[in-house]
Design a protein around this motif. Sequence first.
Motif, PDB file in Angstrom:
ATOM      1  N   ARG A 146       0.789  -1.235   0.000  1.00  0.00           N
ATOM      2  CA  ARG A 146       0.000   0.000   0.000  1.00  0.00           C
ATOM      3  C   ARG A 146       0.831   1.301   0.000  1.00  0.00           C
ATOM      4  NH1 ARG A 146      -5.355   0.990   0.451  1.00  0.00           N
ATOM      5  NH2 ARG A 146      -5.799   3.062   1.261  1.00  0.00           N
TER       6      ARG A 146
ATOM      7  N   GLN B  36      -4.972   1.196  -9.049  1.00  0.00           N
ATOM      8  CA  GLN B  36      -5.330   1.678  -7.708  1.00  0.00           C
ATOM      9  C   GLN B  36      -5.124   3.184  -7.575  1.00  0.00           C
ATOM     10  OE1 GLN B  36      -6.623   0.333  -4.602  1.00  0.00           O
ATOM     11  NE2 GLN B  36      -7.390  -0.941  -6.256  1.00  0.00           N
TER      12      GLN B  36
ATOM     13  N   GLN C 161      -8.060   5.363  -6.207  1.00  0.00           N
ATOM     14  CA  GLN C 161      -7.892   6.147  -4.964  1.00  0.00           C
ATOM     15  C   GLN C 161      -7.735   7.649  -5.250  1.00  0.00           C
ATOM     16  OE1 GLN C 161      -7.569   4.517  -1.878  1.00  0.00           O
ATOM     17  NE2 GLN C 161      -6.862   2.444  -2.367  1.00  0.00           N
TER      18      GLN C 161
END
Length: 309
Positions: free
Chosen positions: A50, A77, A81
């Motif tokens: 992450r 991602q 995000q």
Amino acid sequence: MLPRRPPRSGQVGFLYLPPYRVQGISVAGEQTAVHIPELDVAFDVGLCPRPVLSAPYIALTHGHMDHVAGLPYYFSQRIFQKMGTGTCICHEAIASDVQAMMGGWVGLEKQCTPHNIIPIKPDGEYKIKPNIMLKAIEAVHTVPALSYVVMEHRKKLLEKYAGVPQHELRQLKIDGTDITQTFKIPLVACTGDTQIGDHLFRTEFTNAKVVITECTFFEEEHKKRAAVGKHLHIDDLADLLQVWKAEHIVITHTSRRTTLDQIREAIDARIGCDDAHRIHLLMDHRTNRLRYEKQVEELEKLEGCSFSD
Ligand SMILES: [Zn+2]
Ligand SMILES: [Zn+2]
């Protein structure tokens, strides 16, 4: 009897080497991604832990699966995000294959995840921050590979203009005279997967403040395997440490086959205590946690206050 829970894995390694944080996961053959938040760059994205998502740039060292498999996920991602389109810088020889991999995902997902893939030539530079360049250096591995050095370009007044009044300097500039010279200062270097070679003895490497180095083999009898896989052996690292002036050297890409104790033993035997203090193992979570706790303690003493994590 109850079945066992799966083992905990995927803990992100972390070192604070002022002013840089070095964070990521690197296990040979499994996954490698090493992120320097202060420099906006992560070296490789084998899987995508992450914290690596927040790196606007991925500097890809080569195309082995354990270094590149997380790239589509990273791009995807970042959009999910709302972190903006990610950028991957890679060897010009593999750029079309990286692009083709992303093309495969367009077919699967029936949508195109925004992504930037920037080919770079060996010895080429790419600007990642104001005055900060990512420099590519050809490495020697079983596939096209790059080492990288993050360089600061610092402009300084040419010596012959020292003491010249400001208004005269301004006029010289207006007249188009170049009154500065640019110093190129290596900050953080990363070997990527590579066998030993002249590229690792270049000044960009010898003068870097921090070197992130692979070291895959530690046993004497594994020298041949290191040569076949074109990786570094601890004996190579011992030679490199003679010339690398770095304050900190971070060992990555250690193998699960070799335990931390065996690695420490090999370092003691081959490198000795003169250099041991500047060597860190990214995946030695316990040692690195204790080191960080000490840094916190020292800061608290300095500031006379409590610093809670
Ligand atoms: Zn690898
Ligand atoms: Zn490799």
